[in-house]
Design a protein around this motif. Structure first.
Motif, mmCIF file in Angstrom:
data_model
loop_
_atom_site.group_PDB
_atom_site.id
_atom_site.type_symbol
_atom_site.label_atom_id
_atom_site.label_comp_id
_atom_site.label_asym_id
_atom_site.label_seq_id
_atom_site.Cartn_x
_atom_site.Cartn_y
_atom_site.Cartn_z
ATOM 1 N N THR A 140 0.845 -1.190 0.000
ATOM 2 C CA THR A 140 0.000 0.000 0.000
ATOM 3 C C THR A 140 0.879 1.238 0.000
ATOM 4 O OG1 THR A 140 -1.789 -1.120 1.167
ATOM 5 C CG2 THR A 140 -1.784 1.273 1.275
ATOM 6 N N TYR A 141 0.473 2.231 -0.787
ATOM 7 C CA TYR A 141 1.218 3.479 -0.885
ATOM 8 C C TYR A 141 0.717 4.431 0.198
ATOM 9 C CZ TYR A 141 3.659 7.339 -3.167
ATOM 10 O OH TYR A 141 4.512 8.375 -3.464
ATOM 11 N N ASN A 142 1.636 4.939 1.035
ATOM 12 C CA ASN A 142 1.247 5.806 2.145
ATOM 13 C C ASN A 142 1.349 7.293 1.801
ATOM 14 O OD1 ASN A 142 3.952 6.480 2.270
ATOM 15 N ND2 ASN A 142 4.338 5.463 4.214
ATOM 16 N N GLY A 143 1.538 7.607 0.547
ATOM 17 C CA GLY A 143 1.681 8.989 0.106
ATOM 18 C C GLY A 143 3.127 9.358 -0.170
ATOM 19 N N THR A 144 4.058 8.538 0.378
ATOM 20 C CA THR A 144 5.487 8.776 0.178
ATOM 21 C C THR A 144 6.190 7.534 -0.343
ATOM 22 O OG1 THR A 144 5.446 10.307 2.056
ATOM 23 C CG2 THR A 144 7.608 9.582 1.299
ATOM 24 N N THR A 145 5.944 6.386 0.288
ATOM 25 C CA THR A 145 6.600 5.124 -0.089
ATOM 26 C C THR A 145 5.599 3.976 -0.084
ATOM 27 O OG1 THR A 145 7.179 4.605 2.205
ATOM 28 C CG2 THR A 145 8.811 5.836 0.916
ATOM 29 N N TRP A 146 6.007 2.890 -0.738
ATOM 30 C CA TRP A 146 5.212 1.665 -0.719
ATOM 31 C C TRP A 146 5.539 0.895 0.550
ATOM 32 C CZ3 TRP A 146 1.275 0.801 -3.803
ATOM 33 C CH2 TRP A 146 1.226 1.460 -5.028
ATOM 34 N N GLN A 147 4.513 0.406 1.257
ATOM 35 C CA GLN A 147 4.685 -0.357 2.486
ATOM 36 C C GLN A 147 4.166 -1.773 2.273
ATOM 37 O OE1 GLN A 147 6.049 1.060 5.390
ATOM 38 N NE2 GLN A 147 6.490 2.725 3.963
ATOM 39 N N ASP A 148 4.999 -2.775 2.639
ATOM 40 C CA ASP A 148 4.565 -4.174 2.572
ATOM 41 C C ASP A 148 3.603 -4.460 3.721
ATOM 42 O OD1 ASP A 148 6.240 -4.625 0.421
ATOM 43 O OD2 ASP A 148 7.824 -5.525 1.615
ATOM 44 N N HIS A 149 2.646 -5.352 3.470
ATOM 45 C CA HIS A 149 1.694 -5.726 4.520
ATOM 46 C C HIS A 149 2.221 -6.842 5.408
ATOM 47 C CE1 HIS A 149 -1.900 -3.318 3.528
ATOM 48 N NE2 HIS A 149 -1.269 -3.204 2.371
ATOM 49 N N TRP A 150 3.283 -7.515 5.034
ATOM 50 C CA TRP A 150 3.928 -8.513 5.898
ATOM 51 C C TRP A 150 5.363 -8.671 5.498
ATOM 52 C CZ3 TRP A 150 0.798 -10.127 1.893
ATOM 53 C CH2 TRP A 150 1.359 -10.987 0.977
#
Length: 78
Positions: free
Chosen positions: A68-78
């Motif tokens: 998911t994109y948090n507005g700055t970077t992509w974050q993995d869910h696990w």
């Protein structure tokens, strides 16, 4: 049939799932079947989107992780 309203455009997968579930439950009720709700969304792996917006979620075709994109970077869910 009442469909809940969501405040962010990133809520579209839930909105679509709710609408489909509500329609399916209505059809089952009309046919005399027991109504139920399926709470799943299936993502097809793709390459990282080129122009992401905050809240965008996708399944990465390389790492096979939901991101998911948090507005700055992509974050993995696990």
């Amino acid at each position: 049939m009442t469909i809940p309203r969501y405040s962010r455009t990133s809520d579209w997968p839930r909105l679509v799932a709710d609408a489909i579930n509500a329609l399916e439950n209505k059809v089952r009720t009309l046919l005399g079947a027991t109504a139920y709700t399926v709470e799943t969304v299936t993502f097809t792996p793709i390459a990282e989107p080129a122009s992401p917006v905050e809240g965008m979620t996708y399944m990465d075709s390389t790492s096979h992780k939901l991101r998911t994109y948090n507005g700055t970077t992509w974050q993995d869910h696990w």
